[in-house]
Design a protein around this motif. Structure first.
Motif, PDB file in Angstrom:
ATOM      1  N   ASN A   1       2.523 -11.237   4.075  1.00 52.93           N
ATOM      2  CA  ASN A   1       2.960 -10.096   3.282  1.00 52.93           C
ATOM      3  C   ASN A   1       3.945 -10.619   2.242  1.00 52.93           C
ATOM      4  O   ASN A   1       5.006 -11.154   2.588  1.00 52.93           O
ATOM      5  CB  ASN A   1       3.607  -9.039   4.167  1.00 52.93           C
ATOM      6  CG  ASN A   1       2.579  -8.248   4.933  1.00 52.93           C
ATOM      7  OD1 ASN A   1       1.926  -7.368   4.390  1.00 52.93           O
ATOM      8  ND2 ASN A   1       2.400  -8.585   6.208  1.00 52.93           N
ATOM      9  N   PHE A   2       3.582 -10.473   0.972  1.00 55.92           N
ATOM     10  CA  PHE A   2       4.321 -11.102  -0.122  1.00 55.92           C
ATOM     11  C   PHE A   2       4.903 -10.017  -1.014  1.00 55.92           C
ATOM     12  O   PHE A   2       4.172  -9.313  -1.727  1.00 55.92           O
ATOM     13  CB  PHE A   2       3.374 -12.001  -0.921  1.00 55.92           C
ATOM     14  CG  PHE A   2       4.060 -12.870  -1.945  1.00 55.92           C
ATOM     15  CD1 PHE A   2       4.537 -14.122  -1.605  1.00 55.92           C
ATOM     16  CD2 PHE A   2       4.232 -12.435  -3.247  1.00 55.92           C
ATOM     17  CE1 PHE A   2       5.165 -14.932  -2.545  1.00 55.92           C
ATOM     18  CE2 PHE A   2       4.860 -13.223  -4.198  1.00 55.92           C
ATOM     19  CZ  PHE A   2       5.333 -14.475  -3.837  1.00 55.92           C
ATOM     20  N   THR A   3       6.223  -9.867  -0.959  1.00 52.23           N
ATOM     21  CA  THR A   3       6.919  -8.848  -1.740  1.00 52.23           C
ATOM     22  C   THR A   3       7.659  -9.508  -2.882  1.00 52.23           C
ATOM     23  O   THR A   3       8.444 -10.440  -2.670  1.00 52.23           O
ATOM     24  CB  THR A   3       7.914  -8.080  -0.854  1.00 52.23           C
ATOM     25  OG1 THR A   3       7.209  -7.501   0.249  1.00 52.23           O
ATOM     26  CG2 THR A   3       8.605  -6.973  -1.645  1.00 52.23           C
ATOM     27  N   HIS A   4       7.416  -9.008  -4.100  1.00 55.37           N
ATOM     28  CA  HIS A   4       7.966  -9.672  -5.289  1.00 55.37           C
ATOM     29  C   HIS A   4       8.222  -8.632  -6.372  1.00 55.37           C
ATOM     30  O   HIS A   4       7.439  -7.692  -6.552  1.00 55.37           O
ATOM     31  CB  HIS A   4       6.977 -10.725  -5.793  1.00 55.37           C
ATOM     32  CG  HIS A   4       7.525 -11.677  -6.799  1.00 55.37           C
ATOM     33  ND1 HIS A   4       7.667 -11.352  -8.130  1.00 55.37           N
ATOM     34  CD2 HIS A   4       7.968 -12.958  -6.672  1.00 55.37           C
ATOM     35  CE1 HIS A   4       8.165 -12.392  -8.782  1.00 55.37           C
ATOM     36  NE2 HIS A   4       8.361 -13.374  -7.921  1.00 55.37           N
ATOM     37  N   PRO A   5       9.304  -8.782  -7.143  1.00 58.24           N
ATOM     38  CA  PRO A   5       9.631  -7.774  -8.168  1.00 58.24           C
ATOM     39  C   PRO A   5       8.628  -7.695  -9.311  1.00 58.24           C
ATOM     40  O   PRO A   5       8.568  -6.674  -9.998  1.00 58.24           O
ATOM     41  CB  PRO A   5      11.007  -8.214  -8.677  1.00 58.24           C
ATOM     42  CG  PRO A   5      11.144  -9.640  -8.272  1.00 58.24           C
ATOM     43  CD  PRO A   5      10.374  -9.790  -7.014  1.00 58.24           C
ATOM     44  N   ASP A   6       7.842  -8.755  -9.541  1.00 52.49           N
ATOM     45  CA  ASP A   6       6.877  -8.729 -10.646  1.00 52.49           C
ATOM     46  C   ASP A   6       5.528  -8.132 -10.265  1.00 52.49           C
ATOM     47  O   ASP A   6       4.648  -7.996 -11.125  1.00 52.49           O
ATOM     48  CB  ASP A   6       6.660 -10.149 -11.194  1.00 52.49           C
ATOM     49  CG  ASP A   6       7.864 -10.650 -11.986  1.00 52.49           C
ATOM     50  OD1 ASP A   6       8.732  -9.819 -12.317  1.00 52.49           O
ATOM     51  OD2 ASP A   6       7.933 -11.862 -12.260  1.00 52.49           O
ATOM     52  N   VAL A   7       5.321  -7.815  -8.995  1.00 55.25           N
ATOM     53  CA  VAL A   7       4.056  -7.198  -8.586  1.00 55.25           C
ATOM     54  C   VAL A   7       3.982  -5.791  -9.171  1.00 55.25           C
ATOM     55  O   VAL A   7       4.850  -4.960  -8.900  1.00 55.25           O
ATOM     56  CB  VAL A   7       3.922  -7.140  -7.053  1.00 55.25           C
ATOM     57  CG1 VAL A   7       2.689  -6.319  -6.648  1.00 55.25           C
ATOM     58  CG2 VAL A   7       3.840  -8.548  -6.464  1.00 55.25           C
ATOM     59  N   PRO A   8       2.974  -5.495  -9.984  1.00 53.13           N
ATOM     60  CA  PRO A   8       2.867  -4.141 -10.562  1.00 53.13           C
ATOM     61  C   PRO A   8       2.620  -3.086  -9.486  1.00 53.13           C
ATOM     62  O   PRO A   8       2.043  -3.376  -8.432  1.00 53.13           O
ATOM     63  CB  PRO A   8       1.654  -4.264 -11.505  1.00 53.13           C
ATOM     64  CG  PRO A   8       1.448  -5.726 -11.714  1.00 53.13           C
ATOM     65  CD  PRO A   8       1.907  -6.389 -10.460  1.00 53.13           C
ATOM     66  N   ALA A   9       3.034  -1.868  -9.768  1.00 54.85           N
ATOM     67  CA  ALA A   9       2.858  -0.780  -8.802  1.00 54.85           C
ATOM     68  C   ALA A   9       1.393  -0.602  -8.418  1.00 54.85           C
ATOM     69  O   ALA A   9       1.065  -0.318  -7.260  1.00 54.85           O
ATOM     70  CB  ALA A   9       3.418   0.518  -9.391  1.00 54.85           C
ATOM     71  N   ALA A  10       0.493  -0.810  -9.379  1.00 54.99           N
ATOM     72  CA  ALA A  10      -0.937  -0.636  -9.107  1.00 54.99           C
ATOM     73  C   ALA A  10      -1.471  -1.670  -8.123  1.00 54.99           C
ATOM     74  O   ALA A  10      -2.535  -1.480  -7.525  1.00 54.99           O
ATOM     75  CB  ALA A  10      -1.727  -0.715 -10.416  1.00 54.99           C
ATOM     76  N   PHE A  11      -0.742  -2.778  -7.946  1.00 53.17           N
ATOM     77  CA  PHE A  11      -1.185  -3.847  -7.050  1.00 53.17           C
ATOM     78  C   PHE A  11      -0.414  -3.851  -5.735  1.00 53.17           C
ATOM     79  O   PHE A  11      -0.541  -4.794  -4.949  1.00 53.17           O
ATOM     80  CB  PHE A  11      -1.069  -5.204  -7.751  1.00 53.17           C
ATOM     81  CG  PHE A  11      -2.161  -5.447  -8.754  1.00 53.17           C
ATOM     82  CD1 PHE A  11      -3.307  -6.158  -8.410  1.00 53.17           C
ATOM     83  CD2 PHE A  11      -2.061  -4.937 -10.044  1.00 53.17           C
ATOM     84  CE1 PHE A  11      -4.323  -6.364  -9.331  1.00 53.17           C
ATOM     85  CE2 PHE A  11      -3.062  -5.142 -10.978  1.00 53.17           C
ATOM     86  CZ  PHE A  11      -4.209  -5.861 -10.620  1.00 53.17           C
TER      87      PHE A  11
END
Length: 311
Positions: A72-82
């Motif tokens: 499970n990879f949480t990152h600030p640059d991940v767009p909401a749609a993804f």
């Protein structure tokens, strides 16, 4: 008790000696390249702090693939749609090796059960030109919504390269040789960058990510994890790599006497970081090289589930 201990020590020594023979087809001929400078920008520091990664493992339930390893990879640059986007990652099939026909059929079934949104492939597909067509045909049957993207490994460049390119093109699979492709979902996007022959730094020593934006979410797909340390991979948020087979033959999963990496045990398996603290997920892969044996280095399918960092 002493006799038993003596026998076990002799067995481990024997394993260490044999393991030196197991990786002759996987070794790189590169000389050591200086690592990246240690300076990290304030912007990079914020991303590192806000990146959260957790992992779990479970048995695959299928012969030929030992387990599914999920990150499970949480990152600030991940767009909401993804948010919740599911990535399946496989590498080093080395078909046929210890990974045979039944295993290939099972791999397709297992991947379908993961309900991945995209399939990423890390190279070293085959152990003979006659196996190129069936292995690529099988992978093309996984049918994820956003298709399949691949880079190639040292085995693939050494033999049957044109066959691989032709088969992938025929089946609509995307080969990323120093290219960047865009995955779009509900008006937002992430980027998949692929490295061409990461063992030839003279030709390919400039990462395809350098011209991208720091605000993009970028996954860099490379056959060997060494590439992410050998050269600057600026703007990369996550590296996916294989090549090491997790050591293939290890001492209780803790140490591999022989590894096809010029960084020793550092990038053997699992979640690691380069000198700029870019996260790298290194898979044990599926097949075997040279000798059809694995010891405390289970074959695996990797799943990465993306999550957006909540404000």
């Amino acid at each position: 008790m002493l006799i038993f201990a003596s026998v076990m020590i002799k067995k481990l020594v024997y394993i260490c000696i044999l393991s030196g023979l197991f990786f002759s087809s996987c070794k790189s001929n590169r000389s050591l390249v200086s690592s990246l400078p240690p300076q990290i920008s304030a912007e990079d520091s914020v991303r590192i702090v806000n990146t959260k990664i957790s992992s779990s493992k479970k048995s695959s339930g299928y012969k030929g693939i030992s387990r599914v390893r999920t990150y499970n990879f949480t990152h600030p640059d991940v767009p909401a749609a993804f948010d919740g986007f599911r990535i399946a990652f496989v590498s080093d099939l080395h078909y046929k090796s210890l990974f045979m026909e039944k295993g290939l059929d099972n791999l397709v079934k297992l991947l379908r059960e993961q309900h991945a949104d995209v399939l990423l492939i890390g190279g070293d597909l085959h152990e003979g030109c006659e196996y190129v067509q069936p292995v690529i045909a099988a992978l093309s049957e996984v049918k994820t919504p956003m298709g399949a993207y691949a880079v190639l490994g040292n085995n693939d460049y050494e033999a049957c390269y044109s066959d691989i390119v032709r088969e992938m093109d025929k089946r609509g699979m995307h080969l990323l040789e120093h290219k960047v492709d865009t995955l779009r979902r509900y008006g937002e996007e992430i980027l998949i960058a692929g490295v061409r022959n990461p063992f030839d730094l003279k030709k390919n020593g400039t990462s395809p990510t350098l011209d991208l934006s720091p605000q993009d979410f970028v996954i860099l797909l490379t056959h060997t994890p060494d590439y992410a340390e050998d050269v600057p991979i600026t703007n990369t948020d996550l590296v996916l790599a294989g090549h090491t087979h997790g050591g293939q033959v290890t001492l209780f999963g803790l140490y591999a006497p022989i590894l096809p990496s010029h960084y020793g045990q550092r990038f053997r398996t699992g979640l690691e970081y380069n000198s700029r603290l870019t996260p790298m997920i290194i898979t044990n892969g599926i097949g075997t090289s040279n000798k059809n044996i694995r010891l405390f280095a289970p074959s695996e399918v990797v799943m990465i589930i993306l999550h957006r960092q909540k404000d």
